[in-house]
Design a protein around this motif. Structure first.
Motif, PDB file in Angstrom:
ATOM      1  N   ALA A 144      44.983  57.843  41.606  1.00 40.53           N
ATOM      2  CA  ALA A 144      43.714  58.205  40.978  1.00 40.53           C
ATOM      3  C   ALA A 144      43.872  58.406  39.476  1.00 40.53           C
ATOM      4  O   ALA A 144      42.974  58.091  38.692  1.00 40.53           O
ATOM      5  CB  ALA A 144      43.154  59.474  41.617  1.00 40.53           C
ATOM      6  N   LEU A 145      45.026  58.919  39.058  1.00 46.09           N
ATOM      7  CA  LEU A 145      45.253  59.194  37.638  1.00 46.09           C
ATOM      8  C   LEU A 145      45.518  57.934  36.822  1.00 46.09           C
ATOM      9  O   LEU A 145      45.222  57.889  35.631  1.00 46.09           O
ATOM     10  CB  LEU A 145      46.427  60.162  37.465  1.00 46.09           C
ATOM     11  CG  LEU A 145      46.188  61.593  37.957  1.00 46.09           C
ATOM     12  CD1 LEU A 145      47.472  62.403  37.863  1.00 46.09           C
ATOM     13  CD2 LEU A 145      45.082  62.258  37.151  1.00 46.09           C
ATOM     14  N   VAL A 146      46.087  56.912  37.471  1.00 47.23           N
ATOM     15  CA  VAL A 146      46.451  55.708  36.722  1.00 47.23           C
ATOM     16  C   VAL A 146      45.503  54.541  37.005  1.00 47.23           C
ATOM     17  O   VAL A 146      45.804  53.401  36.671  1.00 47.23           O
ATOM     18  CB  VAL A 146      47.899  55.268  37.047  1.00 47.23           C
ATOM     19  CG1 VAL A 146      48.878  56.356  36.680  1.00 47.23           C
ATOM     20  CG2 VAL A 146      48.044  54.902  38.530  1.00 47.23           C
ATOM     21  N   ALA A 147      44.348  54.828  37.617  1.00 49.97           N
ATOM     22  CA  ALA A 147      43.380  53.766  37.895  1.00 49.97           C
ATOM     23  C   ALA A 147      43.021  53.058  36.592  1.00 49.97           C
ATOM     24  O   ALA A 147      42.810  53.695  35.560  1.00 49.97           O
ATOM     25  CB  ALA A 147      42.126  54.351  38.533  1.00 49.97           C
ATOM     26  N   PRO A 148      42.975  51.720  36.606  1.00 51.41           N
ATOM     27  CA  PRO A 148      42.725  50.968  35.371  1.00 51.41           C
ATOM     28  C   PRO A 148      41.343  51.242  34.790  1.00 51.41           C
ATOM     29  O   PRO A 148      40.379  51.458  35.516  1.00 51.41           O
ATOM     30  CB  PRO A 148      42.855  49.503  35.817  1.00 51.41           C
ATOM     31  CG  PRO A 148      42.587  49.532  37.281  1.00 51.41           C
ATOM     32  CD  PRO A 148      43.117  50.845  37.777  1.00 51.41           C
ATOM     33  N   THR A 149      41.265  51.250  33.477  1.00 55.73           N
ATOM     34  CA  THR A 149      39.997  51.406  32.778  1.00 55.73           C
ATOM     35  C   THR A 149      39.802  50.220  31.844  1.00 55.73           C
ATOM     36  O   THR A 149      40.752  49.555  31.445  1.00 55.73           O
ATOM     37  CB  THR A 149      39.984  52.701  31.950  1.00 55.73           C
ATOM     38  OG1 THR A 149      41.106  52.699  31.060  1.00 55.73           O
ATOM     39  CG2 THR A 149      40.105  53.926  32.864  1.00 55.73           C
ATOM     40  N   LEU A 150      38.556  49.969  31.480  1.00 48.23           N
ATOM     41  CA  LEU A 150      38.258  48.855  30.587  1.00 48.23           C
ATOM     42  C   LEU A 150      38.760  49.153  29.173  1.00 48.23           C
ATOM     43  O   LEU A 150      38.720  50.292  28.712  1.00 48.23           O
ATOM     44  CB  LEU A 150      36.742  48.615  30.537  1.00 48.23           C
ATOM     45  CG  LEU A 150      36.132  47.999  31.792  1.00 48.23           C
ATOM     46  CD1 LEU A 150      34.625  47.885  31.617  1.00 48.23           C
ATOM     47  CD2 LEU A 150      36.723  46.635  32.092  1.00 48.23           C
ATOM     48  N   PRO A 155      37.778  41.394  26.238  1.00 49.45           N
ATOM     49  CA  PRO A 155      38.510  40.176  25.889  1.00 49.45           C
ATOM     50  C   PRO A 155      37.602  38.963  25.922  1.00 49.45           C
ATOM     51  O   PRO A 155      36.511  38.972  26.535  1.00 49.45           O
ATOM     52  CB  PRO A 155      39.580  40.090  26.990  1.00 49.45           C
ATOM     53  CG  PRO A 155      38.965  40.795  28.159  1.00 49.45           C
ATOM     54  CD  PRO A 155      38.151  41.904  27.573  1.00 49.45           C
ATOM     55  N   THR A 156      38.038  37.900  25.278  1.00 50.91           N
ATOM     56  CA  THR A 156      37.292  36.645  25.312  1.00 50.91           C
ATOM     57  C   THR A 156      37.515  35.950  26.647  1.00 50.91           C
ATOM     58  O   THR A 156      38.400  36.313  27.427  1.00 50.91           O
ATOM     59  CB  THR A 156      37.758  35.722  24.176  1.00 50.91           C
ATOM     60  OG1 THR A 156      39.131  35.350  24.419  1.00 50.91           O
ATOM     61  CG2 THR A 156      37.642  36.417  22.827  1.00 50.91           C
ATOM     62  N   ILE A 160      40.764  36.164  29.175  1.00 52.69           N
ATOM     63  CA  ILE A 160      40.645  36.477  30.608  1.00 52.69           C
ATOM     64  C   ILE A 160      41.351  35.418  31.437  1.00 52.69           C
ATOM     65  O   ILE A 160      42.120  35.720  32.352  1.00 52.69           O
ATOM     66  CB  ILE A 160      39.161  36.585  31.015  1.00 52.69           C
ATOM     67  CG1 ILE A 160      38.526  37.833  30.403  1.00 52.69           C
ATOM     68  CG2 ILE A 160      39.026  36.607  32.537  1.00 52.69           C
ATOM     69  CD1 ILE A 160      37.047  37.962  30.654  1.00 52.69           C
ATOM     70  N   ARG A 161      41.097  34.154  31.112  1.00 50.58           N
ATOM     71  CA  ARG A 161      41.715  33.062  31.871  1.00 50.58           C
ATOM     72  C   ARG A 161      43.236  33.107  31.754  1.00 50.58           C
ATOM     73  O   ARG A 161      43.951  32.938  32.752  1.00 50.58           O
ATOM     74  CB  ARG A 161      41.186  31.709  31.378  1.00 50.58           C
ATOM     75  CG  ARG A 161      41.573  30.532  32.284  1.00 50.58           C
ATOM     76  CD  ARG A 161      41.170  29.221  31.652  1.00 50.58           C
ATOM     77  NE  ARG A 161      41.928  28.962  30.436  1.00 50.58           N
ATOM     78  CZ  ARG A 161      43.189  28.515  30.428  1.00 50.58           C
ATOM     79  NH1 ARG A 161      43.835  28.271  31.560  1.00 50.58           N
ATOM     80  NH2 ARG A 161      43.814  28.315  29.287  1.00 50.58           N
ATOM     81  N   GLN A 162      43.738  33.373  30.550  1.00 58.72           N
ATOM     82  CA  GLN A 162      45.183  33.430  30.351  1.00 58.72           C
ATOM     83  C   GLN A 162      45.814  34.596  31.118  1.00 58.72           C
ATOM     84  O   GLN A 162      46.895  34.456  31.703  1.00 58.72           O
ATOM     85  CB  GLN A 162      45.501  33.528  28.861  1.00 58.72           C
ATOM     86  CG  GLN A 162      45.217  32.251  28.084  1.00 58.72           C
ATOM     87  CD  GLN A 162      45.559  32.386  26.612  1.00 58.72           C
ATOM     88  OE1 GLN A 162      45.986  33.447  26.153  1.00 58.72           O
ATOM     89  NE2 GLN A 162      45.365  31.315  25.855  1.00 58.72           N
ATOM     90  N   ILE A 210      41.178  41.805  36.412  1.00 59.42           N
ATOM     91  CA  ILE A 210      41.391  41.477  34.999  1.00 59.42           C
ATOM     92  C   ILE A 210      40.337  42.197  34.161  1.00 59.42           C
ATOM     93  O   ILE A 210      39.134  42.073  34.421  1.00 59.42           O
ATOM     94  CB  ILE A 210      41.289  39.952  34.770  1.00 59.42           C
ATOM     95  CG1 ILE A 210      42.328  39.207  35.625  1.00 59.42           C
ATOM     96  CG2 ILE A 210      41.477  39.628  33.301  1.00 59.42           C
ATOM     97  CD1 ILE A 210      43.763  39.563  35.328  1.00 59.42           C
ATOM     98  N   PRO A 211      40.742  42.990  33.172  1.00 58.58           N
ATOM     99  CA  PRO A 211      39.767  43.693  32.333  1.00 58.58           C
ATOM    100  C   PRO A 211      38.782  42.723  31.684  1.00 58.58           C
ATOM    101  O   PRO A 211      39.181  41.668  31.177  1.00 58.58           O
ATOM    102  CB  PRO A 211      40.656  44.370  31.272  1.00 58.58           C
ATOM    103  CG  PRO A 211      41.986  44.516  31.927  1.00 58.58           C
ATOM    104  CD  PRO A 211      42.132  43.299  32.789  1.00 58.58           C
ATOM    105  N   GLY A 212      37.516  43.078  31.720  1.00 57.22           N
ATOM    106  CA  GLY A 212      36.489  42.250  31.108  1.00 57.22           C
ATOM    107  C   GLY A 212      35.772  41.338  32.072  1.00 57.22           C
ATOM    108  O   GLY A 212      34.725  40.774  31.730  1.00 57.22           O
TER     109      GLY A 212
END
Length: 245
Positions: A144-150, A155-156, A160-162, A210-212
């Protein structure tokens, strides 16, 4: 992340010579499903868990086997099971087999141990002394503490694709050579062929993480290797505010 980063340092323990009824009362009082067992010197000697209390004579749940199977098992194991089911002290019912971690053990190794040994808690020993314990609840709190955030800036599409390409290249299950990834305005479109239906959801999960990424569109076709049967992509879900016909 290491064991000491997530372990509980306040550990409820019980002595091996404690009456079993008192140990059960302590587990219920503290809301725990297991606890380390120590000897009179405070040395860890075992674990007492709910699983150790399933086969009890008081409940009528002790093991009953056919006579021929008892003959094959042998008197030693049968005697140990009798003690386990009828004993009145913690030492009689506890599991003496111990699987422990050290404070600096990588969390990956701790989880590998829990899976391999099928255990729910791991005592942490520092120079032979009990320093803490790791349970599945500790792992959930850490997650819960390390859940990813935006990120602060999105990103472009190319970034994102890369990132998705890099993630799939590092995954042994991903059929990278049979995929075509298209990103438009933050939305990922997955094209190509998969050879196992479970790859579909894994690919979608990888893209969503993937962020974004704002949406993932599944255009994958599943080819069953044995029969050659082709399964088209599932229909796109209804957009918010839309209703099916």
């Amino acid at each position: 992340m290491k064991a000491q980063d997530i372990m509980s340092r306040r550990v409820i323990t019980v002595r091996r010579d404690t009456e079993l009824k008192d140990a059960i009362a302590a587990m219920l009082e503290h809301g725990i499903s297991g606890m380390p067992v120590t000897d009179e010197n405070g040395t860890l000697v075992g674990m007492l868990t709910e699983g150790d209390l399933l086969r009890r004579s008081e409940l009528g749940t002790e093991r009953h086997r056919p006579r021929w199977l008892e003959f094959l098992i042998g008197p030693g194991k049968l005697a140990a099971e009798y003690t386990h089911a009828h004993g009145r002290t913690v030492a009689d019912a506890m599991s003496a087999s111990l699987h422990c971690a050290t404070p600096d053990m990588p969390l990956q190794q701790v989880v590998d141990m829990m899976e391999r040994q099928r255990i729910k808690r791991v005592p942490v020993l520092d120079q032979g002394r009990l320093a803490g314990i790791i349970t599945r609840a500790n792992l959930l709190r850490a997650l819960a503490l390390v859940a990813p955030t935006l990120p602060a800036s999105l990103p472009t599409d190319e970034e994102i694709r890369q990132q998705l390409e890099t993630e799939l290249a590092a995954s042994a299950w991903a059929p990278r050579s049979m995929l075509n990834l298209v990103v438009q305005k933050g939305e990922v479109h997955l094209y190509g062929t998969i050879l196992d239906g479970r790859e579909r959801e894994a690919l979608c999960v990888a893209a969503r993480n993937i962020p974004g990424v704002t949406a993932v569109h599944d255009h994958l076709v599943w080819c069953e290797p044995t029969s050659g049967m082709m399964v088209e992509e599932p229909p796109e879900p209804d957009q918010p505010g839309q209703r099916g016909a």
